[in-house]
Design a protein around this motif. Structure first.
Motif, PDB file in Angstrom:
ATOM      1  N   CYS A 119      32.253  27.531  34.869  1.00  0.00           N
ATOM      2  CA  CYS A 119      33.657  27.411  34.422  1.00  0.00           C
ATOM      3  C   CYS A 119      33.707  27.050  32.943  1.00  0.00           C
ATOM      4  O   CYS A 119      34.586  27.491  32.212  1.00  0.00           O
ATOM      5  CB  CYS A 119      34.382  26.339  35.228  1.00  0.00           C
ATOM      6  SG  CYS A 119      35.179  27.050  36.665  1.00  0.00           S
ATOM      7  N   CYS A 148      31.949  33.066  39.305  1.00  0.00           N
ATOM      8  CA  CYS A 148      32.877  31.964  39.619  1.00  0.00           C
ATOM      9  C   CYS A 148      33.609  32.213  40.931  1.00  0.00           C
ATOM     10  O   CYS A 148      33.733  31.318  41.765  1.00  0.00           O
ATOM     11  CB  CYS A 148      33.899  31.792  38.501  1.00  0.00           C
ATOM     12  SG  CYS A 148      33.315  30.705  37.211  1.00  0.00           S
ATOM     13  N   GLU A 165      41.677  30.841  35.021  1.00  0.00           N
ATOM     14  CA  GLU A 165      41.932  29.781  36.017  1.00  0.00           C
ATOM     15  C   GLU A 165      43.007  30.197  37.021  1.00  0.00           C
ATOM     16  O   GLU A 165      42.924  29.895  38.197  1.00  0.00           O
ATOM     17  CB  GLU A 165      42.351  28.471  35.325  1.00  0.00           C
ATOM     18  CG  GLU A 165      41.214  27.521  35.052  1.00  0.00           C
ATOM     19  CD  GLU A 165      40.363  27.927  33.878  1.00  0.00           C
ATOM     20  OE1 GLU A 165      40.895  28.641  33.012  1.00  0.00           O
ATOM     21  OE2 GLU A 165      39.178  27.550  33.844  1.00  0.00           O
TER      22      GLU A 165
END
Length: 341
Positions: free
Chosen positions: A116, A125, A161
């Motif tokens: 991240c 991720c 995100e």
């Protein structure tokens, strides 16, 4: 200085160990490569036998390495394959011991945190997040960790995100709602606040809007509004898990109730969630407080008892405290309470 004959012995031991680990890796790799839903029962049985025959540390390291290599790739992994791999970990976690799941979880979370922070372009991720989501789906980890990760992602609130938040909510959103509706509500409020302040920042507003719509659908328990949501595969594998887990070790008591911060700082403060792995040098345990408490208990006692303690050579604070507690307690329950304090 290490004498030559001892040096030689050490080298042969190292070679032997390396050979053993290589053999073990081959066996575990063979089992993982054949892993599928129909033969999960026999493979989990063989893995349990390997755990009985080898050291737990070697097995945990080997299994974690092989699973990470298999599941954490630059391309998105098929969801079904991920679930089967995590289901194997969860069965071993319940049947062999919680350190199996704890070791794997820690490796996954640390790798996720590392990736991240670096701006990796691939799908690593997402794959790591899928592993964490399924560890929660199969009752290895408590929802506390999932909420920690969601809060962290929402607080950063960049496009990457937002993708990860959407991905995680699609996988475990309704389970989170069932486990802790209030925490989910707070998270949605925080996301709405972030979205309203960061509106100018994004070129593509549709992803943010889509994320907020997904969150509202979750809050209103409306499964139809989430595209591609299908709880059936997870449910089927949960049924299989219930059949393969020994009845005594199933249930919520084996869930690891550990926060993201604890996992990331495990090397400094020890692993309190594994029996015997917490560390007395942890900063969270302060000696000064306990010493002050001991002195405080002694101070309340009459001088007569203190004199008696001195005569009987109670020469440390803790001995004096225990002696005074025993001498001044009304009954055994009172003594027990005071000794605990």
């Amino acid at each position: 200085y290490v004498p030559p004959q001892i040096r030689k012995a050490q080298e042969t031991v190292d070679d032997k160990k390396r050979e053993e680990l290589g053999r073990l890796k081959k066996m575990v790799n063979g089992l993982i490569n054949r892993l599928s839903e129909p033969n999960l029962s026999s493979i989990s049985g063989q893995m349990e036998e390997l755990y009985m025959a080898n050291s737990r540390k070697d097995m945990n390291d080997t299994l974690t390495d092989i699973l990470m290599n298999a599941c954490v790739t630059a391309v998105a992994m098929p969801a079904r394959l991920m679930m089967e791999h995590v289901l194997l970990v969860s069965i071993l976690h319940h049947n062999v011991g919680i350190e199996v799941g704890a070791h794997f979880l820690e490796a996954v979370v640390k790798k996720f945190d590392e990736l991240c922070k670096s701006d990796a372009e691939g799908k690593e991720c997402e794959n790591l997040l899928a592993l964490i989501a399924h560890l929660y789906n199969f009752h290895v980890v408590h929802c506390l960790l999932i909420f920690d990760i969601l809060k962290k992602l929402v607080s950063t609130f960049t496009e990457k995100e937002i993708e990860l938040v959407l991905f995680l909510l699609k996988n475990v959103g309704f389970s989170l709602r069932k486990d802790d509706a209030l925490a989910l509500k707070e998270l949605i409020t925080e996301a709405q606040r972030k979205a309203s302040t960061a509106e100018k920042k994004f070129q593509d507003q549709t992803r943010v809007r889509f994320m907020l719509e997904t969150m509202l659908a979750l809050r209103n328990n409306d499964m139809r509004k989430i595209p591609g949501y299908d709880p059936e595969p997870v449910e089927r594998l949960r049924k299989l898990q219930r059949a393969l887990v020994h009845s005594s070790s199933s249930g919520k008591d084996t869930q690891l109730r550990v926060s993201l911060e604890s996992l990331l700082s495990a090397d400094q403060v020890g692993r309190w969630w594994i029996v015997g792995s917490s560390w007395s040098g942890a900063p969270m345990i302060s000696d000064t407080k306990s010493q002050a408490q001991q002195k405080l208990h002694v101070g309340k006692v009459s001088s007569k008892i203190m004199e008696l303690a001195r005569k009987l050579r109670m020469n440390t604070d803790i001995r004096r405290s225990i002696f005074c507690v025993l001498m001044t307690s009304e009954d055994f329950m009172d003594a027990f309470e005071k000794l605990l304090k």
